[in-house]
Design a protein around this motif. Structure first.
Motif, PDB file in Angstrom:
ATOM      1  N   MET A   1      -2.182 -20.888   8.099  1.00  0.00           N
ATOM      2  CA  MET A   1      -2.430 -21.044   6.686  1.00  0.00           C
ATOM      3  C   MET A   1      -2.378 -19.673   5.974  1.00  0.00           C
ATOM      4  SD  MET A   1      -5.496 -23.040   4.752  1.00  0.00           S
ATOM      5  CE  MET A   1      -6.745 -21.804   4.654  1.00  0.00           C
ATOM      6  N   VAL A   2      -2.915 -18.653   6.621  1.00  0.00           N
ATOM      7  CA  VAL A   2      -2.899 -17.316   6.016  1.00  0.00           C
ATOM      8  C   VAL A   2      -1.461 -16.830   5.848  1.00  0.00           C
ATOM      9  CG1 VAL A   2      -3.543 -14.897   6.359  1.00  0.00           C
ATOM     10  CG2 VAL A   2      -5.192 -16.701   6.851  1.00  0.00           C
ATOM     11  N   LYS A   3      -0.633 -17.011   6.861  1.00  0.00           N
ATOM     12  CA  LYS A   3       0.764 -16.582   6.757  1.00  0.00           C
ATOM     13  C   LYS A   3       1.496 -17.345   5.670  1.00  0.00           C
ATOM     14  CE  LYS A   3       1.561 -14.686  11.315  1.00  0.00           C
ATOM     15  NZ  LYS A   3       2.359 -14.721  12.523  1.00  0.00           N
ATOM     16  N   ARG A   4       1.222 -18.627   5.540  1.00  0.00           N
ATOM     17  CA  ARG A   4       1.873 -19.419   4.496  1.00  0.00           C
ATOM     18  C   ARG A   4       1.445 -18.922   3.113  1.00  0.00           C
ATOM     19  NH1 ARG A   4       3.577 -23.777   6.308  1.00  0.00           N
ATOM     20  NH2 ARG A   4       1.712 -24.456   7.382  1.00  0.00           N
ATOM     21  N   ASN A   5       0.162 -18.622   2.959  1.00  0.00           N
ATOM     22  CA  ASN A   5      -0.323 -18.115   1.670  1.00  0.00           C
ATOM     23  C   ASN A   5       0.287 -16.750   1.342  1.00  0.00           C
ATOM     24  OD1 ASN A   5      -1.879 -20.328   0.998  1.00  0.00           O
ATOM     25  ND2 ASN A   5      -3.693 -19.531   1.991  1.00  0.00           N
ATOM     26  N   LEU A   6       0.362 -15.872   2.336  1.00  0.00           N
ATOM     27  CA  LEU A   6       0.966 -14.560   2.100  1.00  0.00           C
ATOM     28  C   LEU A   6       2.464 -14.683   1.837  1.00  0.00           C
ATOM     29  CD1 LEU A   6      -0.896 -12.340   4.705  1.00  0.00           C
ATOM     30  CD2 LEU A   6      -1.114 -12.282   2.208  1.00  0.00           C
ATOM     31  N   ALA A   7       3.122 -15.611   2.487  1.00  0.00           N
ATOM     32  CA  ALA A   7       4.544 -15.824   2.253  1.00  0.00           C
ATOM     33  C   ALA A   7       4.804 -16.320   0.835  1.00  0.00           C
ATOM     34  CB  ALA A   7       5.112 -16.814   3.269  1.00  0.00           C
ATOM     35  N   GLY A   8       3.823 -16.961   0.240  1.00  0.00           N
ATOM     36  CA  GLY A   8       3.941 -17.458  -1.123  1.00  0.00           C
ATOM     37  C   GLY A   8       3.420 -16.476  -2.167  1.00  0.00           C
ATOM     38  N   LEU A   9       3.013 -15.312  -1.725  1.00  0.00           N
ATOM     39  CA  LEU A   9       2.495 -14.294  -2.634  1.00  0.00           C
ATOM     40  C   LEU A   9       3.561 -13.896  -3.642  1.00  0.00           C
ATOM     41  CD1 LEU A   9      -0.007 -12.313  -3.001  1.00  0.00           C
ATOM     42  CD2 LEU A   9       1.397 -10.666  -1.758  1.00  0.00           C
ATOM     43  N   ARG A  10       3.251 -13.971  -4.912  1.00  0.00           N
ATOM     44  CA  ARG A  10       4.231 -13.665  -5.949  1.00  0.00           C
ATOM     45  C   ARG A  10       3.886 -12.412  -6.736  1.00  0.00           C
ATOM     46  NH1 ARG A  10       6.906 -15.132  -3.082  1.00  0.00           N
ATOM     47  NH2 ARG A  10       7.650 -17.185  -2.714  1.00  0.00           N
ATOM     48  N   GLN A  11       2.712 -11.843  -6.475  1.00  0.00           N
ATOM     49  CA  GLN A  11       2.356 -10.603  -7.155  1.00  0.00           C
ATOM     50  C   GLN A  11       1.585  -9.711  -6.196  1.00  0.00           C
ATOM     51  OE1 GLN A  11       0.732 -10.880 -11.060  1.00  0.00           O
ATOM     52  NE2 GLN A  11       0.258  -8.722 -11.164  1.00  0.00           N
ATOM     53  N   LEU A  12       2.068  -8.491  -6.065  1.00  0.00           N
ATOM     54  CA  LEU A  12       1.441  -7.490  -5.213  1.00  0.00           C
ATOM     55  C   LEU A  12       1.055  -6.315  -6.093  1.00  0.00           C
ATOM     56  CD1 LEU A  12       0.719  -6.314  -2.414  1.00  0.00           C
ATOM     57  CD2 LEU A  12       3.088  -5.494  -2.277  1.00  0.00           C
ATOM     58  N   LEU A  13      -0.215  -5.943  -6.074  1.00  0.00           N
ATOM     59  CA  LEU A  13      -0.711  -4.838  -6.876  1.00  0.00           C
ATOM     60  C   LEU A  13      -1.046  -3.680  -5.945  1.00  0.00           C
ATOM     61  CD1 LEU A  13      -1.504  -3.927  -9.736  1.00  0.00           C
ATOM     62  CD2 LEU A  13      -3.783  -4.819  -9.288  1.00  0.00           C
ATOM     63  N   ILE A  14      -0.425  -2.543  -6.174  1.00  0.00           N
ATOM     64  CA  ILE A  14      -0.613  -1.380  -5.326  1.00  0.00           C
ATOM     65  C   ILE A  14      -1.349  -0.307  -6.123  1.00  0.00           C
ATOM     66  CG2 ILE A  14       0.540   0.441  -4.015  1.00  0.00           C
ATOM     67  CD1 ILE A  14       2.954  -1.531  -3.788  1.00  0.00           C
ATOM     68  N   GLU A  15      -2.512   0.110  -5.629  1.00  0.00           N
ATOM     69  CA  GLU A  15      -3.217   1.236  -6.250  1.00  0.00           C
ATOM     70  C   GLU A  15      -2.580   2.504  -5.694  1.00  0.00           C
ATOM     71  OE1 GLU A  15      -7.650   2.823  -7.379  1.00  0.00           O
ATOM     72  OE2 GLU A  15      -7.439   1.690  -5.532  1.00  0.00           O
ATOM     73  N   VAL A  16      -1.771   3.152  -6.493  1.00  0.00           N
ATOM     74  CA  VAL A  16      -0.993   4.297  -6.021  1.00  0.00           C
ATOM     75  C   VAL A  16      -1.791   5.598  -6.012  1.00  0.00           C
ATOM     76  CG1 VAL A  16       1.216   3.265  -6.640  1.00  0.00           C
ATOM     77  CG2 VAL A  16       0.060   4.739  -8.279  1.00  0.00           C
ATOM     78  N   THR A  17      -2.853   5.641  -6.793  1.00  0.00           N
ATOM     79  CA  THR A  17      -3.736   6.807  -6.832  1.00  0.00           C
ATOM     80  C   THR A  17      -5.066   6.389  -7.435  1.00  0.00           C
ATOM     81  OG1 THR A  17      -3.969   9.110  -7.549  1.00  0.00           O
ATOM     82  CG2 THR A  17      -2.949   7.586  -9.115  1.00  0.00           C
ATOM     83  N   ASP A  18      -6.095   7.140  -7.099  1.00  0.00           N
ATOM     84  CA  ASP A  18      -7.346   6.912  -7.813  1.00  0.00           C
ATOM     85  C   ASP A  18      -7.627   8.064  -8.777  1.00  0.00           C
ATOM     86  OD1 ASP A  18      -8.329   8.950  -6.198  1.00  0.00           O
ATOM     87  OD2 ASP A  18      -9.922   7.756  -5.300  1.00  0.00           O
ATOM     88  N   ARG A  19      -6.644   8.962  -8.910  1.00  0.00           N
ATOM     89  CA  ARG A  19      -6.756  10.071  -9.870  1.00  0.00           C
ATOM     90  C   ARG A  19      -6.514   9.548 -11.290  1.00  0.00           C
ATOM     91  NH1 ARG A  19      -2.558  14.022  -9.276  1.00  0.00           N
ATOM     92  NH2 ARG A  19      -1.276  12.426  -8.299  1.00  0.00           N
ATOM     93  N   CYS A  20      -7.115  10.243 -12.248  1.00  0.00           N
ATOM     94  CA  CYS A  20      -6.857   9.931 -13.657  1.00  0.00           C
ATOM     95  C   CYS A  20      -6.852  11.224 -14.448  1.00  0.00           C
ATOM     96  CB  CYS A  20      -7.909   8.973 -14.210  1.00  0.00           C
ATOM     97  SG  CYS A  20      -7.465   8.344 -15.862  1.00  0.00           S
ATOM     98  N   ASN A  21      -6.005  11.266 -15.452  1.00  0.00           N
ATOM     99  CA  ASN A  21      -5.916  12.440 -16.314  1.00  0.00           C
ATOM    100  C   ASN A  21      -6.806  12.312 -17.545  1.00  0.00           C
ATOM    101  OD1 ASN A  21      -4.299  10.383 -17.209  1.00  0.00           O
ATOM    102  ND2 ASN A  21      -2.592  11.674 -17.805  1.00  0.00           N
ATOM    103  N   LEU A  22      -7.520  11.218 -17.659  1.00  0.00           N
ATOM    104  CA  LEU A  22      -8.508  11.050 -18.723  1.00  0.00           C
ATOM    105  C   LEU A  22      -9.904  10.946 -18.092  1.00  0.00           C
ATOM    106  CD1 LEU A  22      -6.815   8.490 -21.158  1.00  0.00           C
ATOM    107  CD2 LEU A  22      -6.918  10.984 -21.338  1.00  0.00           C
ATOM    108  N   GLU A  23     -10.883  10.983 -18.968  1.00  0.00           N
ATOM    109  CA  GLU A  23     -12.263  10.829 -18.518  1.00  0.00           C
ATOM    110  C   GLU A  23     -12.986   9.914 -19.508  1.00  0.00           C
ATOM    111  OE1 GLU A  23     -15.545  14.035 -17.488  1.00  0.00           O
ATOM    112  OE2 GLU A  23     -13.650  14.361 -16.413  1.00  0.00           O
ATOM    113  N   CYS A  24     -12.460   8.704 -19.626  1.00  0.00           N
ATOM    114  CA  CYS A  24     -13.019   7.743 -20.570  1.00  0.00           C
ATOM    115  C   CYS A  24     -14.467   7.441 -20.195  1.00  0.00           C
ATOM    116  CB  CYS A  24     -12.195   6.460 -20.568  1.00  0.00           C
ATOM    117  SG  CYS A  24     -10.463   6.739 -20.968  1.00  0.00           S
TER     118      CYS A  24
END
Length: 158
Positions: A1-24
């Motif tokens: 079931m896990v493989k089927r769910n991952l095979a149907g994954l249509r959106q992958l979000l990658i956190e490329v950095t945790d750095r930020c140039n602002l300090e909101c």
């Protein structure tokens, strides 16, 4: 079931950095939150992203994938993702090198737009959807400041 769910994954979000140039001040990692996850100013390694893409590609191209629409959106997030454009470009170049005609890849990013002018040509070339965070007008942006406490509004609008 896990493989089927991952095979149907249509959106992958990658956190490329945790750095930020602002300090909101209102950021979930900022001064208004006492229990926030501390940022370590780290960039994601391409090797990690490659492992994930390789694993998911096998599933996307397998019999586990029963989707009628093989359109996959890869999102790049941070911190401020444009601070690690090297990884964004490496990831897209790698995906394109896989030559997967049965899969359609789309890209998006969420950005504070402070570096957008540096990378706009590439983002347009790759047909990115871009979500820009902005707090309204200059007065309403008083908490959206750079590392020196200066408003970021005029730079973003430019």
């Amino acid at each position: 079931m896990v493989k089927r769910n991952l095979a149907g994954l249509r959106q992958l979000l990658i956190e490329v950095t945790d750095r930020c140039n602002l300090e909101c001040k209102y950021c979930g990692y900022g001064e208004f939150y006492s229990n926030y996850d501390r940022r370590e100013t780290c960039d994601q390694a391409f090797e990690n992203v490659k492992l994930l893409v390789d694993y998911l590609t096998k599933l996307w191209c397998s019999d586990y994938n029963v989707s009628h629409k093989n359109e996959i959106t890869i999102g790049f997030y941070g911190g401020e993702p444009l601070l690690n454009m090297k990884l964004v470009k490496e990831t897209i170049a790698y995906i394109e090198s896989l030559n997967l005609p049965s899969l359609i890849f789309n890209y998006n990013t969420t950005t504070n737009a402070m570096l957008l002018d540096r990378y706009m040509d590439y983002l347009v070339e790759k047909n990115f959807s871009i979500l820009i965070s902005l707090d309204g007008n200059e007065v309403q942006s008083a908490y959206r400041v750079d590392k020196h406490g200066n408003s970021s509004f005029s730079r973003v609008v430019k």
